[in-house]
Design an enzyme around this catalytic site. Structure first.
Site, PDB file in Angstrom:
ATOM      1  CG  ASP A  14      -2.197   0.870   0.954  1.00  7.93           C
ATOM      2  OD1 ASP A  14      -2.400   1.357  -0.187  1.00  7.93           O
ATOM      3  OD2 ASP A  14      -2.984   1.049   1.888  1.00  7.93           O
ATOM      4  N   GLY A  15       0.298   2.322  -0.465  1.00  9.28           N
ATOM      5  CA  GLY A  15       0.954   3.614  -0.456  1.00  9.28           C
ATOM      6  C   GLY A  15       0.010   4.635   0.142  1.00  9.28           C
ATOM      7  CD  GLU A  52      -1.549   2.279  -3.449  1.00  6.15           C
ATOM      8  OE1 GLU A  52      -1.208   1.076  -3.351  1.00  6.15           O
ATOM      9  OE2 GLU A  52      -2.507   2.754  -2.818  1.00  6.15           O
ATOM     10  CG  ASP A  74      -5.429  -0.305  -1.557  1.00  4.59           C
ATOM     11  OD1 ASP A  74      -4.497   0.160  -2.251  1.00  4.59           O
ATOM     12  OD2 ASP A  74      -5.639   0.049  -0.392  1.00  4.59           O
ATOM     13  CG  HIS A 129      -9.394   2.674   3.142  1.00  3.58           C
ATOM     14  ND1 HIS A 129      -8.410   3.054   4.033  1.00  3.58           N
ATOM     15  CD2 HIS A 129      -9.014   3.165   1.935  1.00  3.58           C
ATOM     16  CE1 HIS A 129      -7.493   3.765   3.385  1.00  3.58           C
ATOM     17  NE2 HIS A 129      -7.827   3.831   2.124  1.00  3.58           N
ATOM     18  CG  ASP A 139      -4.418   2.278   4.927  1.00  2.02           C
ATOM     19  OD1 ASP A 139      -4.148   3.029   3.971  1.00  2.02           O
ATOM     20  OD2 ASP A 139      -5.126   2.633   5.881  1.00  2.02           O
TER      21      ASP A 139
END
Length: 150
Positions: A14-15, A52, A74, A129, A139
């Site tokens: 994740d970023g 990301e 994501d 999320h 995240d």
């Protein structure tokens, strides 16, 4: 002669970015057998997409032998680029999108393609999320990493 089966590494990436552009962070969680490795980093002036992408690149570079890598992200941009063949079309058009405009972040796409070379990469889109515990962990790690660059 039997072909040696590659190890499978499960990766969540994740970023995060505070402002876009702004200070950003990335995180990756690598799991194989019962082992787990967390890696994080960031930049003081970047974008969410770049973070990301950096997470995927650093995760792939952290794997020290050719593996079957299941990357969970994501980022619809990253997953779709590979699963829907966008990357192949961009390469054929000289890093141009269908609208003839240049592909953003070409430097990182090229770095990602290089990092992927020794591995068999499987792309898995996860909803951000939501209730995916490992995605929520990366995240939180990416957000935490971004704060170090503010």
């Amino acid at each position: 002669m039997s072909k040696k089966r590659k190890k499978t590494v499960i990766v969540f990436t994740d970023g995060a970015c505070s402002g876009n552009p702004g200070p950003g962070g990335w995180a990756a969680l690598l799991q194989w057998n019962s082992k787990e490795k967390k890696i994080t980093g960031g930049e003081s002036h970047t974008t969410n997409n770049r973070m990301e992408m950096r997470a995927v690149i650093e995760a792939l570079n952290a794997i020290n032998q050719p593996c079957h890598v299941k990357i969970h992200s994501d980022s619809a941009l990253i997953v779709n680029a590979f699963k829907q063949g966008w990357i192949d079309a961009w390469l054929k058009r000289g890093w141009k999108k269908a609208n003839k405009k240049p592909v953003e972040n070409k430097d990182l796409w090229e770095e990602m393609l290089t990092a992927m070379q020794p591995h068999d990469v499987e792309w898995i889109k996860v909803k951000g999320h939501s209730d995916n515990e490992r995605n929520n962990r990366v995240d939180a790690l990416a957000v935490e990493a971004s704060k170090r660059f503010q």
